[in-house]
Design a protein around this motif. Structure first.
Motif, mmCIF file in Angstrom:
data_model
loop_
_atom_site.group_PDB
_atom_site.id
_atom_site.type_symbol
_atom_site.label_atom_id
_atom_site.label_comp_id
_atom_site.label_asym_id
_atom_site.label_seq_id
_atom_site.Cartn_x
_atom_site.Cartn_y
_atom_site.Cartn_z
ATOM 1 N N VAL A 27 0.842 -1.196 0.000
ATOM 2 C CA VAL A 27 0.000 0.000 0.000
ATOM 3 C C VAL A 27 0.881 1.252 0.000
ATOM 4 O O VAL A 27 0.650 2.202 -0.756
ATOM 5 C CB VAL A 27 -0.936 0.019 1.232
ATOM 6 N N LYS A 28 1.920 1.243 0.843
ATOM 7 C CA LYS A 28 2.815 2.395 0.916
ATOM 8 C C LYS A 28 3.597 2.572 -0.381
ATOM 9 O O LYS A 28 3.741 3.689 -0.885
ATOM 10 C CB LYS A 28 3.785 2.212 2.080
ATOM 11 N N SER A 29 4.099 1.479 -0.937
ATOM 12 C CA SER A 29 4.914 1.560 -2.154
ATOM 13 C C SER A 29 4.104 2.031 -3.355
ATOM 14 O O SER A 29 4.601 2.774 -4.197
ATOM 15 C CB SER A 29 5.548 0.196 -2.459
ATOM 16 N N CYS A 30 2.857 1.568 -3.440
ATOM 17 C CA CYS A 30 2.010 1.923 -4.576
ATOM 18 C C CYS A 30 1.190 3.182 -4.321
ATOM 19 O O CYS A 30 0.462 3.649 -5.198
ATOM 20 C CB CYS A 30 1.078 0.761 -4.913
ATOM 21 N N GLN A 31 1.274 3.707 -3.096
ATOM 22 C CA GLN A 31 0.535 4.905 -2.729
ATOM 23 C C GLN A 31 -0.957 4.744 -2.990
ATOM 24 O O GLN A 31 -1.605 5.598 -3.579
ATOM 25 C CB GLN A 31 1.087 6.120 -3.474
ATOM 26 N N VAL A 32 -1.486 3.615 -2.534
ATOM 27 C CA VAL A 32 -2.912 3.328 -2.646
ATOM 28 C C VAL A 32 -3.518 3.462 -1.265
ATOM 29 O O VAL A 32 -3.111 2.775 -0.340
ATOM 30 C CB VAL A 32 -3.163 1.911 -3.182
ATOM 31 N N TYR A 33 -4.487 4.329 -1.097
ATOM 32 C CA TYR A 33 -5.026 4.601 0.228
ATOM 33 C C TYR A 33 -6.526 4.380 0.345
ATOM 34 O O TYR A 33 -7.097 4.629 1.403
ATOM 35 C CB TYR A 33 -4.720 6.051 0.630
ATOM 36 N N GLN A 34 -7.172 3.928 -0.697
ATOM 37 C CA GLN A 34 -8.616 3.777 -0.672
ATOM 38 C C GLN A 34 -9.002 2.306 -0.760
ATOM 39 O O GLN A 34 -9.542 1.837 -1.750
ATOM 40 C CB GLN A 34 -9.258 4.569 -1.815
ATOM 41 N N GLY A 35 -8.715 1.557 0.302
ATOM 42 C CA GLY A 35 -9.111 0.158 0.340
ATOM 43 C C GLY A 35 -8.155 -0.743 -0.423
ATOM 44 O O GLY A 35 -7.191 -0.306 -1.036
ATOM 45 N N SER A 36 -8.437 -2.037 -0.374
ATOM 46 C CA SER A 36 -7.556 -3.004 -1.011
ATOM 47 C C SER A 36 -7.804 -3.085 -2.511
ATOM 48 O O SER A 36 -8.815 -2.646 -3.020
ATOM 49 C CB SER A 36 -7.768 -4.380 -0.385
ATOM 50 N N SER A 37 -6.840 -3.653 -3.219
ATOM 51 C CA SER A 37 -6.964 -3.849 -4.660
ATOM 52 C C SER A 37 -6.283 -5.155 -4.999
ATOM 53 O O SER A 37 -5.752 -5.844 -4.141
ATOM 54 C CB SER A 37 -6.299 -2.692 -5.418
ATOM 55 N N ALA A 38 -6.283 -5.487 -6.288
ATOM 56 C CA ALA A 38 -5.640 -6.724 -6.724
ATOM 57 C C ALA A 38 -4.160 -6.726 -6.365
ATOM 58 O O ALA A 38 -3.602 -7.755 -5.985
ATOM 59 C CB ALA A 38 -5.815 -6.885 -8.234
ATOM 60 N N THR A 39 -3.512 -5.571 -6.456
ATOM 61 C CA THR A 39 -2.082 -5.493 -6.162
ATOM 62 C C THR A 39 -1.781 -5.902 -4.729
ATOM 63 O O THR A 39 -0.912 -6.739 -4.465
ATOM 64 C CB THR A 39 -1.569 -4.064 -6.394
ATOM 65 N N GLU A 40 -2.511 -5.318 -3.778
ATOM 66 C CA GLU A 40 -2.280 -5.628 -2.369
ATOM 67 C C GLU A 40 -2.619 -7.082 -2.055
ATOM 68 O O GLU A 40 -1.926 -7.748 -1.284
ATOM 69 C CB GLU A 40 -3.097 -4.694 -1.464
ATOM 70 N N LEU A 41 -3.685 -7.576 -2.673
ATOM 71 C CA LEU A 41 -4.101 -8.955 -2.438
ATOM 72 C C LEU A 41 -3.038 -9.941 -2.924
ATOM 73 O O LEU A 41 -2.658 -10.877 -2.209
ATOM 74 C CB LEU A 41 -5.430 -9.234 -3.136
ATOM 75 N N ILE A 42 -2.544 -9.735 -4.136
ATOM 76 C CA ILE A 42 -1.534 -10.633 -4.699
ATOM 77 C C ILE A 42 -0.255 -10.589 -3.873
ATOM 78 O O ILE A 42 0.364 -11.624 -3.591
ATOM 79 C CB ILE A 42 -1.255 -10.262 -6.167
ATOM 80 N N SER A 43 0.157 -9.403 -3.474
ATOM 81 C CA SER A 43 1.354 -9.265 -2.652
ATOM 82 C C SER A 43 1.201 -10.002 -1.328
ATOM 83 O O SER A 43 2.108 -10.731 -0.895
ATOM 84 C CB SER A 43 1.651 -7.788 -2.388
ATOM 85 N N ALA A 44 0.059 -9.814 -0.677
ATOM 86 C CA ALA A 44 -0.191 -10.475 0.604
ATOM 87 C C ALA A 44 -0.200 -11.988 0.451
ATOM 88 O O ALA A 44 0.319 -12.721 1.309
ATOM 89 C CB ALA A 44 -1.517 -9.995 1.187
ATOM 90 N N GLY A 99 2.363 -2.906 -20.046
ATOM 91 C CA GLY A 99 1.570 -3.505 -18.976
ATOM 92 C C GLY A 99 1.601 -2.688 -17.696
ATOM 93 O O GLY A 99 2.489 -1.859 -17.480
ATOM 94 N N ALA A 100 0.615 -2.917 -16.817
ATOM 95 C CA ALA A 100 0.570 -2.244 -15.519
ATOM 96 C C ALA A 100 1.731 -2.733 -14.658
ATOM 97 O O ALA A 100 2.139 -3.895 -14.735
ATOM 98 C CB ALA A 100 -0.755 -2.518 -14.833
ATOM 99 N N ILE A 101 2.277 -1.833 -13.842
ATOM 100 C CA ILE A 101 3.470 -2.166 -13.076
ATOM 101 C C ILE A 101 3.173 -2.388 -11.594
ATOM 102 O O ILE A 101 4.032 -2.889 -10.849
ATOM 103 C CB ILE A 101 4.517 -1.039 -13.238
ATOM 104 N N ALA A 102 1.986 -2.041 -11.134
ATOM 105 C CA ALA A 102 1.670 -2.107 -9.701
ATOM 106 C C ALA A 102 1.819 -3.515 -9.138
ATOM 107 O O ALA A 102 2.381 -3.706 -8.051
ATOM 108 C CB ALA A 102 0.258 -1.586 -9.444
ATOM 109 N N THR A 103 1.329 -4.519 -9.862
ATOM 110 C CA THR A 103 1.436 -5.900 -9.383
ATOM 111 C C THR A 103 2.897 -6.303 -9.205
ATOM 112 O O THR A 103 3.256 -6.991 -8.251
ATOM 113 C CB THR A 103 0.756 -6.872 -10.356
ATOM 114 N N SER A 104 3.746 -5.851 -10.107
ATOM 115 C CA SER A 104 5.176 -6.166 -10.025
ATOM 116 C C SER A 104 5.792 -5.573 -8.767
ATOM 117 O O SER A 104 6.616 -6.211 -8.104
ATOM 118 C CB SER A 104 5.896 -5.634 -11.265
#
Length: 218
Positions: free
Chosen positions: A18-35, A53-58
């Motif tokens: 969440v901190k690295s991607c600067q996402v502050y409005q709830g969870s997303s696919a990126t946070e879920l996959i990382s977890a 391609g999108a880089i957030a998941t990476s």
């Protein structure tokens, strides 16, 4: 040995992503996959990526690998993709391993994989899943962008029925982000499933409320 879930590791990877991607409005696919990657204590995390391609998941997978002290490998098809990917990850302060080549061939040559992420929009994603090697710990497979194609058209059972003896313990489609198809592969013998023959009969049951698929061996 089997994959063992660690809630603490998952929570730490989630928050750091969440901190690295600067996402502050709830969870997303990126946070879920990382977890998930961190929670399963994945030692070899592999993803496929291509130009544009999108880089957030990476970034999330790179974060997870730091928590598990594991290896994060990204497979790209050409040098243009490699340069673009490396620059984006370096900007985020990360430097995962990047391998250029045909994804199916590269994945087949890697050591046993604990966590594999592919893009459902690419025509070769099923071949990549089949080529991958999974060891005694089992593995977690993630197909992102699953809602970009008819989710009901893809079935883990039909994929592995025709290619070896790997056993899917549980699979689910999650309407998170652009859709995730996720499967947990049971612990089994090391090596590609295409080298083995399936002797048992599988029975599939679908939960009508959740849409989850459950496979039973008979």
């Amino acid at each position: 040995m089997k994959l063992v879930w660690s809630p603490e590791m998952a929570a730490k990877a989630f928050m750091d992503t969440v901190k690295s991607c600067q996402v502050y409005q709830g969870s997303s696919a990126t946070e879920l996959i990382s977890a998930m990657a961190a929670g399963w204590n994945s030692k070899l995390i592999v993803e496929t990526w291509s130009h544009g391609g999108a880089i957030a998941t990476s970034i999330g997978l790179a974060v997870a690998s730091t928590h598990t002290c594991g290896r994060h490998v990204c497979v790209v098809p050409d040098d243009d993709s490699r340069v673009e990917y490396a620059a984006a990850l370096e900007k985020a302060g990360m430097s995962p391993e990047v391998i250029v080549g045909e994804p199916e061939t590269v994945v087949k040559g890697l050591d046993v994989i604990d966590f594999l992420v592919v893009d459902s929009r690419k025509n070769d994603f099923e071949r990549i899943l089949i080529a991958a090697k999974f060891g005694l710990r089992g593995a977690v497979l993630v197909c992102k962008n699953a809602s970009s194609r008819a989710a009901s058209d893809f079935r883990w059972l039909s994929l592995f029925d025709d290619h070896g003896s790997r056993r899917i313990v549980r699979s689910v489609f999650l309407p998170v982000g652009k859709g995730l198809n996720i499967a947990h592969v049971a612990a089994g013998e090391s090596g590609s499933s295409s080298d083995k023959k399936q002797k048992s009969r599988w029975i599939k049951r679908v939960d009508r409320e959740s849409g989850e698929e459950f496979l039973f061996r008979k």
